[in-house]
Design a protein around this motif. Structure first.
Motif, PDB file in Angstrom:
ATOM      1  N   UNK A  51       0.846  -1.189   0.000  1.00  0.00           N
ATOM      2  CA  UNK A  51       0.000   0.000   0.000  1.00  0.00           C
ATOM      3  C   UNK A  51       0.884   1.242   0.000  1.00  0.00           C
ATOM      4  N   UNK A  52       0.699   2.099  -0.989  1.00  0.00           N
ATOM      5  CA  UNK A  52       1.381   3.390  -1.031  1.00  0.00           C
ATOM      6  C   UNK A  52       0.607   4.379  -0.177  1.00  0.00           C
ATOM      7  N   UNK A  53       1.218   4.882   0.874  1.00  0.00           N
ATOM      8  CA  UNK A  53       0.541   5.802   1.783  1.00  0.00           C
ATOM      9  C   UNK A  53       1.151   7.193   1.686  1.00  0.00           C
ATOM     10  N   UNK A  54       0.302   8.196   1.531  1.00  0.00           N
ATOM     11  CA  UNK A  54       0.755   9.574   1.492  1.00  0.00           C
ATOM     12  C   UNK A  54       0.794  10.179   2.878  1.00  0.00           C
ATOM     13  N   UNK A  75       0.116 -10.631   3.974  1.00  0.00           N
ATOM     14  CA  UNK A  75       1.435 -10.030   4.122  1.00  0.00           C
ATOM     15  C   UNK A  75       1.345  -8.602   3.580  1.00  0.00           C
ATOM     16  N   UNK A  76       1.297  -7.617   4.484  1.00  0.00           N
ATOM     17  CA  UNK A  76       1.032  -6.231   4.091  1.00  0.00           C
ATOM     18  C   UNK A  76       2.255  -5.371   4.382  1.00  0.00           C
ATOM     19  N   UNK A  77       2.688  -4.637   3.365  1.00  0.00           N
ATOM     20  CA  UNK A  77       3.782  -3.680   3.521  1.00  0.00           C
ATOM     21  C   UNK A  77       3.270  -2.313   3.110  1.00  0.00           C
ATOM     22  N   UNK A  78       3.506  -1.310   3.933  1.00  0.00           N
ATOM     23  CA  UNK A  78       3.143   0.058   3.588  1.00  0.00           C
ATOM     24  C   UNK A  78       4.390   0.843   3.200  1.00  0.00           C
ATOM     25  N   UNK A  79       4.315   1.547   2.097  1.00  0.00           N
ATOM     26  CA  UNK A  79       5.398   2.447   1.683  1.00  0.00           C
ATOM     27  C   UNK A  79       4.935   3.868   1.954  1.00  0.00           C
ATOM     28  N   UNK A  80       5.565   4.533   2.899  1.00  0.00           N
ATOM     29  CA  UNK A  80       5.203   5.907   3.252  1.00  0.00           C
ATOM     30  C   UNK A  80       5.988   6.849   2.339  1.00  0.00           C
ATOM     31  N   UNK A  81       5.262   7.604   1.535  1.00  0.00           N
ATOM     32  CA  UNK A  81       5.885   8.410   0.481  1.00  0.00           C
ATOM     33  C   UNK A  81       5.897   9.893   0.882  1.00  0.00           C
ATOM     34  N   UNK A  82       7.040  10.526   0.682  1.00  0.00           N
ATOM     35  CA  UNK A  82       7.132  11.972   0.825  1.00  0.00           C
ATOM     36  C   UNK A  82       7.331  12.492   2.232  1.00  0.00           C
ATOM     37  N   UNK A  83       7.472  11.620   3.217  1.00  0.00           N
ATOM     38  CA  UNK A  83       7.690  12.073   4.596  1.00  0.00           C
ATOM     39  C   UNK A  83       8.122  10.871   5.442  1.00  0.00           C
ATOM     40  N   UNK A  84       8.632  11.172   6.637  1.00  0.00           N
ATOM     41  CA  UNK A  84       9.016  10.091   7.561  1.00  0.00           C
ATOM     42  C   UNK A  84       7.874   9.685   8.476  1.00  0.00           C
ATOM     43  N   UNK A  85       6.971  10.607   8.746  1.00  0.00           N
ATOM     44  CA  UNK A  85       5.785  10.342   9.558  1.00  0.00           C
ATOM     45  C   UNK A  85       4.606  11.075   8.936  1.00  0.00           C
ATOM     46  N   UNK A 113       8.572  -6.468  -1.730  1.00  0.00           N
ATOM     47  CA  UNK A 113       8.534  -7.757  -2.437  1.00  0.00           C
ATOM     48  C   UNK A 113       7.495  -7.737  -3.546  1.00  0.00           C
ATOM     49  N   UNK A 114       7.552  -8.733  -4.409  1.00  0.00           N
ATOM     50  CA  UNK A 114       6.562  -8.848  -5.471  1.00  0.00           C
ATOM     51  C   UNK A 114       5.177  -8.969  -4.848  1.00  0.00           C
ATOM     52  N   UNK A 115       4.251  -8.143  -5.334  1.00  0.00           N
ATOM     53  CA  UNK A 115       2.925  -8.070  -4.719  1.00  0.00           C
ATOM     54  C   UNK A 115       1.854  -8.685  -5.613  1.00  0.00           C
ATOM     55  N   UNK A 116       0.838  -9.226  -4.972  1.00  0.00           N
ATOM     56  CA  UNK A 116      -0.354  -9.670  -5.688  1.00  0.00           C
ATOM     57  C   UNK A 116      -1.295  -8.491  -5.935  1.00  0.00           C
ATOM     58  N   UNK A 117      -1.297  -7.569  -4.969  1.00  0.00           N
ATOM     59  CA  UNK A 117      -2.165  -6.387  -5.031  1.00  0.00           C
ATOM     60  C   UNK A 117      -1.351  -5.163  -4.636  1.00  0.00           C
ATOM     61  N   UNK A 118      -1.487  -4.079  -5.408  1.00  0.00           N
ATOM     62  CA  UNK A 118      -0.878  -2.806  -5.018  1.00  0.00           C
ATOM     63  C   UNK A 118      -2.006  -1.787  -4.844  1.00  0.00           C
ATOM     64  N   UNK A 119      -1.883  -0.980  -3.805  1.00  0.00           N
ATOM     65  CA  UNK A 119      -2.961  -0.059  -3.432  1.00  0.00           C
ATOM     66  C   UNK A 119      -2.424   1.363  -3.379  1.00  0.00           C
ATOM     67  N   UNK A 146       2.981  -5.878 -12.102  1.00  0.00           N
ATOM     68  CA  UNK A 146       2.098  -6.903 -12.658  1.00  0.00           C
ATOM     69  C   UNK A 146       1.269  -7.457 -11.502  1.00  0.00           C
ATOM     70  N   UNK A 147       0.263  -6.679 -11.151  1.00  0.00           N
ATOM     71  CA  UNK A 147      -0.568  -6.986  -9.991  1.00  0.00           C
ATOM     72  C   UNK A 147      -1.926  -6.328 -10.200  1.00  0.00           C
ATOM     73  N   UNK A 148      -2.850  -6.595  -9.291  1.00  0.00           N
ATOM     74  CA  UNK A 148      -4.123  -5.894  -9.295  1.00  0.00           C
ATOM     75  C   UNK A 148      -3.902  -4.501  -8.713  1.00  0.00           C
ATOM     76  N   UNK A 149      -4.335  -3.475  -9.430  1.00  0.00           N
ATOM     77  CA  UNK A 149      -4.124  -2.098  -9.014  1.00  0.00           C
ATOM     78  C   UNK A 149      -5.424  -1.540  -8.428  1.00  0.00           C
ATOM     79  N   UNK A 150      -5.372  -1.075  -7.175  1.00  0.00           N
ATOM     80  CA  UNK A 150      -6.553  -0.569  -6.486  1.00  0.00           C
ATOM     81  C   UNK A 150      -6.248   0.808  -5.903  1.00  0.00           C
ATOM     82  N   UNK A 151      -7.225   1.703  -5.956  1.00  0.00           N
ATOM     83  CA  UNK A 151      -7.041   3.053  -5.432  1.00  0.00           C
ATOM     84  C   UNK A 151      -8.123   3.360  -4.405  1.00  0.00           C
ATOM     85  N   UNK A 152      -7.713   3.968  -3.295  1.00  0.00           N
ATOM     86  CA  UNK A 152      -8.658   4.359  -2.249  1.00  0.00           C
ATOM     87  C   UNK A 152      -9.087   5.798  -2.481  1.00  0.00           C
TER      88      UNK A 152
END
Length: 518
Positions: A51-54, A75-85, A113-119, A146-152
């Motif tokens: 999950x890409x988190x802003x 197995x969930x990994x969050x990538x925090x983009x543009x800031x540390x917190x 890692x290679x993802x089945x779903x990216x958010x 190469x995954x399912x792309x979902x947007x919140x």
């Protein structure tokens, strides 16, 4: 019931009011829980989800969803983009709650890692300018997977109101989008339609107020979908006159007329501008065809402009149509004549009967004396301005067709795809709307029904289609819905053949009483 489209000001007011009523963090917890359910429904057991988190509340929704998904074994990994917190209080709490549950947070999505779903949960409606820097890199990573792309809520980079890429910079492109609280007009127009994919809505158990803008829904034209009465005749369903078809453009008038007849008008007369044109339509001999002026007093609705040309006679017939006391649908060349003649536009404005204008963006630009990019940059405002300027119902065609009344009440059409980008498609739409006016349906039902069914006709199609095919499939769509069929249950519901009836549909009891197998 129509789906409300709140603008950003209305949405902000509602969120602020709810935050003053509900306990702290309630909206984000609801949004994250709903998003987790939505994502989980698309996953196999123990999927890998990134999950890409802003930095704002959209990122907080992502962290909340991640916490719930992790508790369900993913197995969930969050990538925090543009800031540390995260930078808002609610988002920071959601981040800390995810970390406290053992959640993994990284800075660079390329390390995931290679993802089945990216958010995508970077911006949602919170974007104020074009994405840049790390956010562009994250969007590129998202689009390359190469995954399912979902947007919140809204794909990052898309303007939630216009569907344009902010600053013209391309952002995230999703297969599926979950709108929160209110549907977003931008997900159904311009680039937003392609970027959003299949759109789902959750109102988060809030009472969403009515707005002046909605998505078109079948409830908006339910009278069109009622079964016809047995005790009726062709006069019951009205006489539609189609005026157009100059030399080399006869087919435009015939397409509009065929659509009017196929969608239920009792009779249709085609008045051709081409004096040496065909005396009948060999593909539809049921049409009455003439090159002489039709007595417009016999018409219950008039469609004018399809392939009409710009001759003096064409202008005279446009004046005659405008001066009648029946509904008039103005399309094609007639729109250009009005755009170039203030006197004609003033005549339209002074009409007492219903008038429908069906411009594409180029015709809209001529009417408002603007450029096409200016028209497309804010399609809702454009349609409203044309209606105010002309007093007419405006059908602004394009990706996310917009219908506006003079009162500024507006609708965005969720149906349709690029198959409608074919010669004659607009002529067919004009004829469909004219047909419904001839049948004496109210102005909202006639216009919205024509637009929605026109778009619905290309459901399950993604290749070239002829305008004449649109006619057949739109009629089939109307028939399926009248008999209570559920198009969602069929791969291609508008191919000829049998269709399933909804157990609660209007045709169920009738079919059962006749011994129909279904």
């Amino acid at each position: 019931m129509s789906t409300t489209l709140l603008n950003l000001e209305e949405l902000g007011d509602l969120e602020q009011r709810m935050q003053g009523i509900l306990p702290e963090g309630t909206l984000m917890e609801r949004a994250g829980f709903v998003a987790a359910n939505w994502i989980d429904d698309q996953c196999d057991a123990a999927s890998t989800i990134v999950i890409l988190c802003g930095p704002g509340n959209n990122g907080g929704d992502g962290f909340t969803a991640a916490r719930h998904l992790k508790s369900r074994g993913h197995n969930v990994i969050c990538a925090l983009i543009g800031c540390r917190k995260p930078k808002t209080a609610d988002a920071l709490r959601a981040y800390e709650a995810f970390v406290a549950k053992g959640g993994e947070v990284i800075e660079d999505p390329y390390m995931a890692p290679k993802a089945d779903v990216v958010v995508d949960a970077m911006f949602g409606v919170g974007i104020k300018k074009a994405i840049s820097g790390d956010f562009i890199d994250a969007a590129l990573w998202f689009n390359e997977r190469q995954a399912l792309h979902m947007a919140i809520d809204v794909p990052s980079g898309i303007d939630a109101e216009t569907g344009m890429w902010k600053g013209g910079i391309k952002g995230c492109i999703a297969d599926m989008t979950l709108n929160l609280i209110s549907a977003k007009a931008g997900c159904f127009m311009n680039d937003g339609k392609d970027a959003s994919g299949m759109v789902t809505l959750s109102e988060l158990d809030l009472s969403v107020p009515l707005s002046t803008t909605s998505l078109i829904d079948t409830d908006d034209f339910k009278h069109i979908l009622e079964l016809r009465k047995y005790n009726s005749h062709k006069g019951t369903y009205g006489h539609c006159v189609v005026i157009g078809g100059a030399k080399g453009k006869v087919g435009a008038a015939f397409l509009a007329a065929r659509a009017a007849l196929k969608m239920g008008a009792g009779s249709v007369t085609v008045e051709l501008m081409h004096k040496d044109g065909p005396s009948f339509d060999p593909m539809c001999p049921e049409l009455m065809v003439t090159d002489e002026a039709v007595d417009l007093k016999t018409a219950d609705a008039i469609v004018i402009g399809c392939g009409m040309g710009f001759s003096d006679e064409a202008k005279a017939r446009l004046v005659a149509a405008i001066e009648t006391n029946v509904p008039v649908i103005i399309d094609g060349d007639a729109l250009t004549m009005i755009a170039n003649d203030q006197e004609l536009e003033d005549m339209v404005l002074s009409r007492r009967q219903h008038t429908v204008l069906t411009p594409h963006p180029g015709e809209a630009a001529r009417i408002l004396k603007r450029t096409i990019p200016e028209i497309q940059a804010d399609r809702l405002t454009t349609a409203r301005e044309i209606s105010i300027q002309t007093g007419a119902i405006t059908v602004l065609k394009g990706t996310g067709t917009v219908v506006s009344l003079r009162s500024s009440r507006a609708w965005v059409n969720p149906t349709g795809n690029a198959c409608l980008a074919t010669a004659g498609s607009g002529d067919v739409l004009a004829g469909m709307i004219g047909s419904f006016f001839a049948q004496k349906f109210d102005m909202v039902s006639a216009t919205l029904g024509g637009v929605w069914l026109h778009g619905e006709s290309v459901r399950a199609r993604n290749s070239g289609i002829l305008a004449s095919d649109i006619i057949e499939r739109a009629a089939r769509a109307m028939e399926v819905l009248r008999w209570g069929g559920n198009p969602d249950d069929m791969v291609d519901p508008y191919e000829e053949g049998e269709f399933e009836l909804d157990e609660d549909g209007p045709g169920e009891a009738i079919a059962r009483s006749m011994g129909a197998e279904h």
